[in-house]
Scaffold this motif. Structure first.
Motif, PDB file in Angstrom:
ATOM      1  N   ALA A 171       0.824  -1.217   0.000  1.00 26.54           N
ATOM      2  CA  ALA A 171       0.000   0.000   0.000  1.00 26.54           C
ATOM      3  C   ALA A 171       0.854   1.261   0.000  1.00 26.54           C
ATOM      4  CB  ALA A 171      -0.929  -0.002   1.211  1.00 26.54           C
ATOM      5  N   TYR A 172       2.064   1.170   0.569  1.00 28.16           N
ATOM      6  CA  TYR A 172       2.900   2.362   0.689  1.00 28.16           C
ATOM      7  C   TYR A 172       3.841   2.571  -0.490  1.00 28.16           C
ATOM      8  CZ  TYR A 172       0.906   2.720   5.281  1.00 28.16           C
ATOM      9  OH  TYR A 172      -0.006   2.847   6.306  1.00 28.16           O
ATOM     10  N   ASP A 173       3.706   1.717  -1.509  1.00 28.90           N
ATOM     11  CA  ASP A 173       4.477   1.958  -2.728  1.00 28.90           C
ATOM     12  C   ASP A 173       4.021   3.240  -3.424  1.00 28.90           C
ATOM     13  OD1 ASP A 173       5.929  -0.333  -2.331  1.00 28.90           O
ATOM     14  OD2 ASP A 173       4.728  -1.574  -3.696  1.00 28.90           O
ATOM     15  N   LYS A 174       2.711   3.498  -3.355  1.00 25.16           N
ATOM     16  CA  LYS A 174       2.157   4.665  -4.038  1.00 25.16           C
ATOM     17  C   LYS A 174       1.288   5.533  -3.127  1.00 25.16           C
ATOM     18  CE  LYS A 174       2.049   2.395  -8.577  1.00 25.16           C
ATOM     19  NZ  LYS A 174       1.188   1.984  -9.727  1.00 25.16           N
ATOM     20  N   TYR A 175       1.275   5.266  -1.855  1.00 25.71           N
ATOM     21  CA  TYR A 175       0.426   6.028  -0.937  1.00 25.71           C
ATOM     22  C   TYR A 175       0.877   7.493  -0.887  1.00 25.71           C
ATOM     23  CZ  TYR A 175      -2.774   6.601   3.013  1.00 25.71           C
ATOM     24  OH  TYR A 175      -3.827   6.979   3.827  1.00 25.71           O
ATOM     25  N   PRO A 176      -0.037   8.448  -1.121  1.00 22.79           N
ATOM     26  CA  PRO A 176       0.341   9.875  -1.141  1.00 22.79           C
ATOM     27  C   PRO A 176       0.503  10.446   0.269  1.00 22.79           C
ATOM     28  CG  PRO A 176      -2.017   9.651  -1.540  1.00 22.79           C
ATOM     29  CD  PRO A 176      -1.479   8.249  -1.440  1.00 22.79           C
ATOM     30  N   LEU A 177       1.664  10.252   0.834  1.00 24.61           N
ATOM     31  CA  LEU A 177       1.920  10.724   2.193  1.00 24.61           C
ATOM     32  C   LEU A 177       2.055  12.249   2.224  1.00 24.61           C
ATOM     33  CD1 LEU A 177       4.579   8.038   3.171  1.00 24.61           C
ATOM     34  CD2 LEU A 177       2.195   8.139   3.954  1.00 24.61           C
ATOM     35  N   MET A 182       3.800  20.148   5.621  1.00 25.34           N
ATOM     36  CA  MET A 182       2.396  20.139   6.002  1.00 25.34           C
ATOM     37  C   MET A 182       2.199  19.493   7.372  1.00 25.34           C
ATOM     38  SD  MET A 182       0.582  21.838   4.013  1.00 25.34           S
ATOM     39  CE  MET A 182      -0.957  21.377   4.816  1.00 25.34           C
ATOM     40  N   MET A 183       2.927  18.415   7.632  1.00 21.28           N
ATOM     41  CA  MET A 183       2.821  17.778   8.943  1.00 21.28           C
ATOM     42  C   MET A 183       3.316  18.705  10.042  1.00 21.28           C
ATOM     43  SD  MET A 183       3.723  13.734   8.499  1.00 21.28           S
ATOM     44  CE  MET A 183       5.368  13.999   7.833  1.00 21.28           C
ATOM     45  N   GLY A 184       4.408  19.403   9.743  1.00 18.06           N
ATOM     46  CA  GLY A 184       4.929  20.346  10.725  1.00 18.06           C
ATOM     47  C   GLY A 184       3.965  21.486  10.985  1.00 18.06           C
ATOM     48  N   THR A 231       1.098  14.495  17.258  1.00 16.11           N
ATOM     49  CA  THR A 231       2.290  14.607  18.098  1.00 16.11           C
ATOM     50  C   THR A 231       3.532  14.340  17.240  1.00 16.11           C
ATOM     51  OG1 THR A 231       2.249  12.265  18.697  1.00 16.11           O
ATOM     52  CG2 THR A 231       0.994  13.781  20.096  1.00 16.11           C
ATOM     53  N   SER A 232       4.684  14.655  17.795  1.00 17.14           N
ATOM     54  CA  SER A 232       5.925  14.436  17.041  1.00 17.14           C
ATOM     55  C   SER A 232       6.115  12.956  16.727  1.00 17.14           C
ATOM     56  CB  SER A 232       7.118  14.967  17.832  1.00 17.14           C
ATOM     57  OG  SER A 232       7.213  14.347  19.103  1.00 17.14           O
ATOM     58  N   ASN A 233       5.684  12.081  17.628  1.00 15.98           N
ATOM     59  CA  ASN A 233       5.806  10.643  17.361  1.00 15.98           C
ATOM     60  C   ASN A 233       4.911  10.206  16.209  1.00 15.98           C
ATOM     61  OD1 ASN A 233       6.021  10.320  20.867  1.00 15.98           O
ATOM     62  ND2 ASN A 233       7.704   9.915  19.479  1.00 15.98           N
ATOM     63  N   MET A 234       3.700  10.742  16.155  1.00 18.36           N
ATOM     64  CA  MET A 234       2.799  10.419  15.050  1.00 18.36           C
ATOM     65  C   MET A 234       3.383  10.873  13.717  1.00 18.36           C
ATOM     66  SD  MET A 234      -0.846  11.550  16.710  1.00 18.36           S
ATOM     67  CE  MET A 234      -1.542  10.759  18.175  1.00 18.36           C
ATOM     68  N   ASN A 235       3.915  12.074  13.697  1.00 24.11           N
ATOM     69  CA  ASN A 235       4.498  12.603  12.455  1.00 24.11           C
ATOM     70  C   ASN A 235       5.729  11.815  12.032  1.00 24.11           C
ATOM     71  OD1 ASN A 235       2.531  14.549  12.275  1.00 24.11           O
ATOM     72  ND2 ASN A 235       3.781  16.194  13.123  1.00 24.11           N
TER      73      ASN A 235
END
Length: 317
Positions: A171-177, A182-184, A231-235
């Motif tokens: 799933a993470y080969d093409k997952y648009p992370l 933006m996370m910051g 949280t920083s851990n989630m990011n």
């Protein structure tokens, strides 16, 4: 021309000043509210020290099997998010929810989110809380990667994986992370209390929206959400998930029984999420799946179906 530039400069300064004022007021309000909400946040489970930070392990029920629930990425309150499902299973089995660093009642800590560290912290937390395997893992979403790695690395500790719309490596080969910027940015907004201006975000959380919690539990859920959003851990988990997934992909499909409950995929920004999970389950030596006409938090939308099916499946292992 000089006057025009001067006016533009003053407008720009005015806008920046207003933004700083809003952020300052928001942050002050956030701190006040966090202090007021602190009384709601008494851990219902056991706090254990893992890698010099506190992790929360919640357990209830008893029985011949121990079910371990692993939350998806960014789920602020795993204990309450899974309640609608595990409360239907704890009369027959021991159910345990492990809250990773930065989630729920666990501390946010400066620890790597590589797959080995995540798994070893989960295993240590369970051991320190007095839980013993082998376990039946119930991973949601991103934690599917951790569950699969667990079964690869310690097959004697994993009886089965019952996936709640679980992520698989492909799933993470093409997952648009999301980007680091933006996370910051959104993480900064959460720390400043900006999320409090948009209560619809937390109130639309499936566990709340589906009325699986008491009014008191809803208040606790909101308090945890405002304290533990992005949280920083989630990011850091998001930043490392592609590498972690590749690591798990290299290990192949573990030879443990699997039963995936798969959503309609509509909430996932990946066109073939549903198909990938079906293919993975079909490729497993002892895999099966059930597709559900609901969103990604399948355990909140269809807890009755999943509980009934899980009991039949577990009793047949």
């Amino acid at each position: 021309m000089g006057q025009v530039l001067k006016r533009i400069s003053w407008v720009f300064i005015g806008i920046i000043s207003m933004l700083l004022l809003v952020i300052t007021v928001s942050f002050m309000n956030h701190r006040i509210q966090l202090n007021r909400e602190a009384g709601l946040l008494n851990p219902p489970g056991i706090m254990v020290n893992v890698n010099n930070h506190q992790m929360h392990v919640y357990a209830e029920g008893s029985g011949p099997r121990t079910l371990v629930f692993l939350s998806g990425g960014g789920t602020s309150s795993p204990v309450l998010d899974f309640k609608g499902l595990y409360s239907k299973l704890s009369d027959r089995y021991r159910v345990v929810v492990v809250e990773k660093a930065g989630y729920g009642y666990s501390e946010t800590a400066e620890v790597s989110r590589d797959i080995d560290t995540i798994l070893e912290e989960t295993r240590s937390a369970l051991s320190l809380a007095g839980e013993q395997g082998p376990y039946i893992l119930f991973p949601h979403s991103m934690s599917g990667i951790e569950a699969l790695y667990w079964a690869q690395k310690y097959p004697d500790e994993v009886t089965s994986i019952i996936g709640l719309d679980p992520a698989v490596p492909e799933a993470y080969d093409k997952y648009p992370l999301p980007s680091k910027f933006m996370m910051g940015l959104t993480g900064f907004g959460a720390r400043m209390g900006i999320t409090r201006f948009f209560p619809g975000i937390v109130n639309s959380s499936p566990a709340i929206e589906e009325n699986l919690l008491t009014e008191q539990e809803k208040s606790v859920y909101r308090a945890i959400f405002y304290k533990k959003t992005q949280t920083s851990n989630m990011n850091e988990e998001v930043r490392m998930i592609a590498d972690n997934a590749r690591r798990v992909a290299e290990g192949g499909i573990p030879e443990v029984p699997m039963y995936f409950f798969i959503s309609d995929g509509a909430e996932i920004p990946l066109s073939d999420w549903k198909g990938q999970l079906m293919t993975y389950a079909e490729s497993a030596a002892h895999g099966k799946y059930m597709t559900l006409d609901c969103g990604h938090y399948v355990h909140d939308y269809e807890p009755e179906i999943i509980a009934d099916e899980s009991v039949k499946y577990i009793d047949g292992l």
